[in-house]
Design a protein around this motif. Structure first.
Motif, PDB file in Angstrom:
ATOM      1  N   GLY A 170      27.929  41.884  48.880  1.00 54.93           N
ATOM      2  CA  GLY A 170      27.995  43.316  48.638  1.00 54.93           C
ATOM      3  C   GLY A 170      28.877  43.574  47.420  1.00 54.93           C
ATOM      4  O   GLY A 170      29.628  42.694  46.976  1.00 54.93           O
ATOM      5  N   VAL A 171      28.795  44.777  46.879  1.00 56.16           N
ATOM      6  CA  VAL A 171      29.638  45.182  45.754  1.00 56.16           C
ATOM      7  C   VAL A 171      30.676  46.166  46.282  1.00 56.16           C
ATOM      8  O   VAL A 171      30.329  47.143  46.963  1.00 56.16           O
ATOM      9  N   PHE A 172      31.950  45.920  45.944  1.00 56.34           N
ATOM     10  CA  PHE A 172      33.035  46.683  46.554  1.00 56.34           C
ATOM     11  C   PHE A 172      33.999  47.199  45.492  1.00 56.34           C
ATOM     12  O   PHE A 172      34.185  46.593  44.438  1.00 56.34           O
ATOM     13  N   GLY A 173      34.638  48.323  45.822  1.00 55.89           N
ATOM     14  CA  GLY A 173      35.687  48.898  44.993  1.00 55.89           C
ATOM     15  C   GLY A 173      36.602  49.731  45.863  1.00 55.89           C
ATOM     16  O   GLY A 173      36.258  50.073  47.007  1.00 55.89           O
ATOM     17  N   THR A 174      37.775  50.083  45.366  1.00 51.38           N
ATOM     18  CA  THR A 174      38.698  50.909  46.144  1.00 51.38           C
ATOM     19  C   THR A 174      38.274  52.378  46.061  1.00 51.38           C
ATOM     20  O   THR A 174      37.631  52.804  45.095  1.00 51.38           O
ATOM     21  N   LEU A 230      38.847  32.947  36.009  1.00 49.29           N
ATOM     22  CA  LEU A 230      38.339  31.577  35.971  1.00 49.29           C
ATOM     23  C   LEU A 230      38.751  30.809  37.227  1.00 49.29           C
ATOM     24  O   LEU A 230      39.935  30.782  37.587  1.00 49.29           O
ATOM     25  N   ASN A 231      37.751  30.237  37.898  1.00 50.34           N
ATOM     26  CA  ASN A 231      37.962  29.200  38.920  1.00 50.34           C
ATOM     27  C   ASN A 231      38.615  29.671  40.212  1.00 50.34           C
ATOM     28  O   ASN A 231      38.904  28.840  41.076  1.00 50.34           O
ATOM     29  N   ASP A 232      38.864  30.961  40.393  1.00 47.90           N
ATOM     30  CA  ASP A 232      39.535  31.416  41.608  1.00 47.90           C
ATOM     31  C   ASP A 232      38.934  32.739  42.064  1.00 47.90           C
ATOM     32  O   ASP A 232      39.296  33.804  41.561  1.00 47.90           O
ATOM     33  N   ALA A 233      38.034  32.666  43.038  1.00 52.29           N
ATOM     34  CA  ALA A 233      37.357  33.865  43.524  1.00 52.29           C
ATOM     35  C   ALA A 233      38.338  34.837  44.171  1.00 52.29           C
ATOM     36  O   ALA A 233      38.131  36.053  44.142  1.00 52.29           O
ATOM     37  N   LEU A 234      39.407  34.320  44.776  1.00 51.90           N
ATOM     38  CA  LEU A 234      40.380  35.202  45.412  1.00 51.90           C
ATOM     39  C   LEU A 234      41.122  36.047  44.382  1.00 51.90           C
ATOM     40  O   LEU A 234      41.595  37.149  44.689  1.00 51.90           O
ATOM     41  N   GLY A 235      41.216  35.548  43.145  1.00 54.74           N
ATOM     42  CA  GLY A 235      41.807  36.346  42.090  1.00 54.74           C
ATOM     43  C   GLY A 235      40.989  37.593  41.812  1.00 54.74           C
ATOM     44  O   GLY A 235      41.544  38.679  41.569  1.00 54.74           O
ATOM     45  N   CYS A 236      39.676  37.456  41.867  1.00 59.51           N
ATOM     46  CA  CYS A 236      38.795  38.616  41.689  1.00 59.51           C
ATOM     47  C   CYS A 236      39.009  39.635  42.804  1.00 59.51           C
ATOM     48  O   CYS A 236      39.071  40.846  42.566  1.00 59.51           O
ATOM     49  N   VAL A 237      39.116  39.134  44.041  1.00 61.54           N
ATOM     50  CA  VAL A 237      39.319  40.019  45.181  1.00 61.54           C
ATOM     51  C   VAL A 237      40.636  40.772  45.052  1.00 61.54           C
ATOM     52  O   VAL A 237      40.719  41.982  45.295  1.00 61.54           O
ATOM     53  N   ALA A 238      41.690  40.068  44.636  1.00 60.24           N
ATOM     54  CA  ALA A 238      42.995  40.715  44.464  1.00 60.24           C
ATOM     55  C   ALA A 238      42.935  41.791  43.386  1.00 60.24           C
ATOM     56  O   ALA A 238      43.546  42.866  43.507  1.00 60.24           O
ATOM     57  N   TRP A 239      42.205  41.513  42.311  1.00 61.99           N
ATOM     58  CA  TRP A 239      42.065  42.481  41.219  1.00 61.99           C
ATOM     59  C   TRP A 239      41.351  43.742  41.706  1.00 61.99           C
ATOM     60  O   TRP A 239      41.745  44.868  41.396  1.00 61.99           O
ATOM     61  N   VAL A 240      40.295  43.548  42.474  1.00 63.25           N
ATOM     62  CA  VAL A 240      39.563  44.693  43.035  1.00 63.25           C
ATOM     63  C   VAL A 240      40.457  45.483  43.972  1.00 63.25           C
ATOM     64  O   VAL A 240      40.492  46.721  43.937  1.00 63.25           O
ATOM     65  N   ASN A 241      41.187  44.784  44.844  1.00 65.74           N
ATOM     66  CA  ASN A 241      42.055  45.464  45.803  1.00 65.74           C
ATOM     67  C   ASN A 241      43.134  46.290  45.113  1.00 65.74           C
ATOM     68  O   ASN A 241      43.641  47.275  45.679  1.00 65.74           O
ATOM     69  N   ALA A 242      43.491  45.885  43.898  1.00 70.90           N
ATOM     70  CA  ALA A 242      44.493  46.633  43.132  1.00 70.90           C
ATOM     71  C   ALA A 242      43.888  47.831  42.409  1.00 70.90           C
ATOM     72  O   ALA A 242      44.608  48.549  41.695  1.00 70.90           O
ATOM     73  N   GLY A 243      42.578  48.056  42.591  1.00 71.99           N
ATOM     74  CA  GLY A 243      41.929  49.192  41.945  1.00 71.99           C
ATOM     75  C   GLY A 243      41.420  48.893  40.559  1.00 71.99           C
ATOM     76  O   GLY A 243      41.162  49.814  39.763  1.00 71.99           O
ATOM     77  N   ALA A 257      39.150  44.601  54.677  1.00 69.62           N
ATOM     78  CA  ALA A 257      39.555  45.696  53.804  1.00 69.62           C
ATOM     79  C   ALA A 257      38.659  46.914  53.985  1.00 69.62           C
ATOM     80  O   ALA A 257      39.125  48.058  53.940  1.00 69.62           O
ATOM     81  N   VAL A 258      37.365  46.689  54.210  1.00 68.97           N
ATOM     82  CA  VAL A 258      36.441  47.802  54.449  1.00 68.97           C
ATOM     83  C   VAL A 258      36.797  48.507  55.761  1.00 68.97           C
ATOM     84  O   VAL A 258      36.813  49.743  55.843  1.00 68.97           O
ATOM     85  N   LYS A 259      37.101  47.721  56.784  1.00 71.82           N
ATOM     86  CA  LYS A 259      37.452  48.299  58.082  1.00 71.82           C
ATOM     87  C   LYS A 259      38.720  49.145  57.997  1.00 71.82           C
ATOM     88  O   LYS A 259      38.843  50.191  58.636  1.00 71.82           O
ATOM     89  N   ARG A 260      39.680  48.709  57.169  1.00 72.98           N
ATOM     90  CA  ARG A 260      40.929  49.464  57.003  1.00 72.98           C
ATOM     91  C   ARG A 260      40.766  50.666  56.080  1.00 72.98           C
ATOM     92  O   ARG A 260      41.653  51.516  55.995  1.00 72.98           O
ATOM     93  N   GLY A 261      39.638  50.739  55.369  1.00 77.01           N
ATOM     94  CA  GLY A 261      39.431  51.818  54.416  1.00 77.01           C
ATOM     95  C   GLY A 261      39.970  51.521  53.037  1.00 77.01           C
ATOM     96  O   GLY A 261      39.985  52.393  52.166  1.00 77.01           O
ATOM     97  N   ASP A 262      40.421  50.268  52.810  1.00 75.67           N
ATOM     98  CA  ASP A 262      40.970  49.895  51.502  1.00 75.67           C
ATOM     99  C   ASP A 262      39.878  49.637  50.476  1.00 75.67           C
ATOM    100  O   ASP A 262      40.115  49.755  49.268  1.00 75.67           O
ATOM    101  N   LEU A 263      38.680  49.238  50.924  1.00 78.20           N
ATOM    102  CA  LEU A 263      37.538  49.003  50.051  1.00 78.20           C
ATOM    103  C   LEU A 263      36.325  49.759  50.561  1.00 78.20           C
ATOM    104  O   LEU A 263      36.188  49.999  51.772  1.00 78.20           O
ATOM    105  N   VAL A 264      35.430  50.085  49.624  1.00 78.41           N
ATOM    106  CA  VAL A 264      34.180  50.782  49.951  1.00 78.41           C
ATOM    107  C   VAL A 264      33.033  49.988  49.333  1.00 78.41           C
ATOM    108  O   VAL A 264      33.117  49.567  48.172  1.00 78.41           O
ATOM    109  N   GLU A 265      31.983  49.781  50.117  1.00 76.73           N
ATOM    110  CA  GLU A 265      30.802  49.107  49.564  1.00 76.73           C
ATOM    111  C   GLU A 265      29.907  50.117  48.869  1.00 76.73           C
ATOM    112  O   GLU A 265      29.682  51.224  49.381  1.00 76.73           O
ATOM    113  N   VAL A 266      29.381  49.732  47.714  1.00 76.33           N
ATOM    114  CA  VAL A 266      28.477  50.589  46.947  1.00 76.33           C
ATOM    115  C   VAL A 266      27.148  49.868  46.736  1.00 76.33           C
ATOM    116  O   VAL A 266      27.014  48.691  47.060  1.00 76.33           O
TER     117      VAL A 266
END
Length: 308
Positions: A170-174, A230-243, A257-266
């Motif tokens: 899915g595609v997610f953003g704050t 580069l080389n770290d998918a969790l870095g992408c997730v952290a960047w998204v979580n930071a807005g 994060a979606v359950k907590r309302g921190d992220l929204v799927e688009v």
């Protein structure tokens, strides 16, 4: 003294025997989790070494030759003796134990595997676990790993691959980012958004985002962006979580994060694509009790709790 049978040749012999048994390179490839071309290459290596044809090939079938039938019979006896020798050493180990070294990618390891590990360690208290959570490519022999879990279809004929599951994307953003930039309604809308790209260590290129079109057709979308990890998918997730923008990731990685309302799927209308995850180990390596226990645990547990 030079070894009469090296590890690569032994793997080729196993593939030859299975192809002879099933009468098909394709069926043998499915059994070992490799491609039919890999089985064909293994058989060709044996034929070159022996100087005889082991199979008669046509465009539709393969058939064992007289020489191939004789070699198959002798190889079955030899493989049986090897298996008996290994069982004499490891088969008496009725309780799986010892050090189990596992390599797993960052997203799958953190969000999918680690939540399951307490159940495994409770069931097998005599197994010692060492996890390497990283997206980098490993060398089984040089680094001493027992197995690995990786995304995608593996094309290495030296490895056996058991598919664990298909993980949906899915595609997610704050909410804050979407309030500022707006919610994309089409793939064309992504051009005006901050899309965070993950650069795969396997290819050195950003991974495509996977979507479905209006008629259900599969779309591999090359996102254009000035932001890459580069080389770290969790870095992408952290960047998204930071807005920082939008990112396509596995539903299991974003679920909390979606359950907590921190992220929204688009882009729900274009969702539905997935990537396969497999467990890998060298094809010529006998499965010890600890490795077999872990593989069986994952396959049974994930069948009950599939990735959504």
């Amino acid at each position: 003294m030079m070894a009469v049978v090296d590890s690569i040749q032994l793997g080729s012999i196993e593939q030859f025997c299975k192809a002879a048994e099933l009468g098909s390179f394709t069926a043998a490839a499915e059994f070992f989790g490799v491609t039919p071309a890999a089985v064909s290459r293994s058989v060709s290596r044996l034929e070159q070494r022996l100087g005889v044809r082991l199979f008669s090939r046509t465009t539709r079938s393969v058939k064992v030759t007289n020489e191939g039938a004789l070699f198959w019979k002798e190889c079955q006896l030899a493989l049986g003796q090897i298996a008996e020798a290994e069982r004499a050493i490891t088969g008496g180990q009725t309780v799986p134990s010892g050090l189990l070294r596992i390599s797993v990618g960052a997203a799958y390891g953190t969000h999918r595997l680690l939540p399951l590990m307490p159940k495994f360690t409770e069931a097998y208290p005599q197994i010692e676990i060492e996890l390497s959570i990283s997206d980098r490519i490993i060398d089984f022999v040089d680094e001493g790993f027992d197995l690995a879990i990786r995304v995608g279809i593996q094309r290495d004929s030296r490895l056996v691959a058991y598919k664990l599951e298909d993980a949906f994307l899915g595609v997610f953003g704050t909410p804050e980012y979407l309030m500022k930039k707006g919610t994309p309604l089409s793939l064309h809308d992504l051009e005006v958004h901050d899309c965070i790209q993950y650069v795969s260590p396997n290819t050195g290129r950003p991974m495509l985002w996977l979507f479905k079109g209006e008629k259900g057709e599969e779309i591999d979308h090359p996102v254009q962006s000035r932001m890459r990890v580069l080389n770290d998918a969790l870095g992408c997730v952290a960047w998204v979580n930071a807005g920082g923008g939008l990112y396509q990731t596995y539903n299991f990685a974003a679920a909390g994060a979606v359950k907590r309302g921190d992220l929204v799927e688009v882009l729900h209308d274009h969702a539905g694509r997935s990537r396969p995850f497999s467990i890998l180990y060298p094809q010529n390596r006998h499965l010890s009790a600890k490795v077999r226990a872990f593989i069986d645990f994952l396959r049974s547990t994930l069948s009950i709790h599939p990735a959504q």
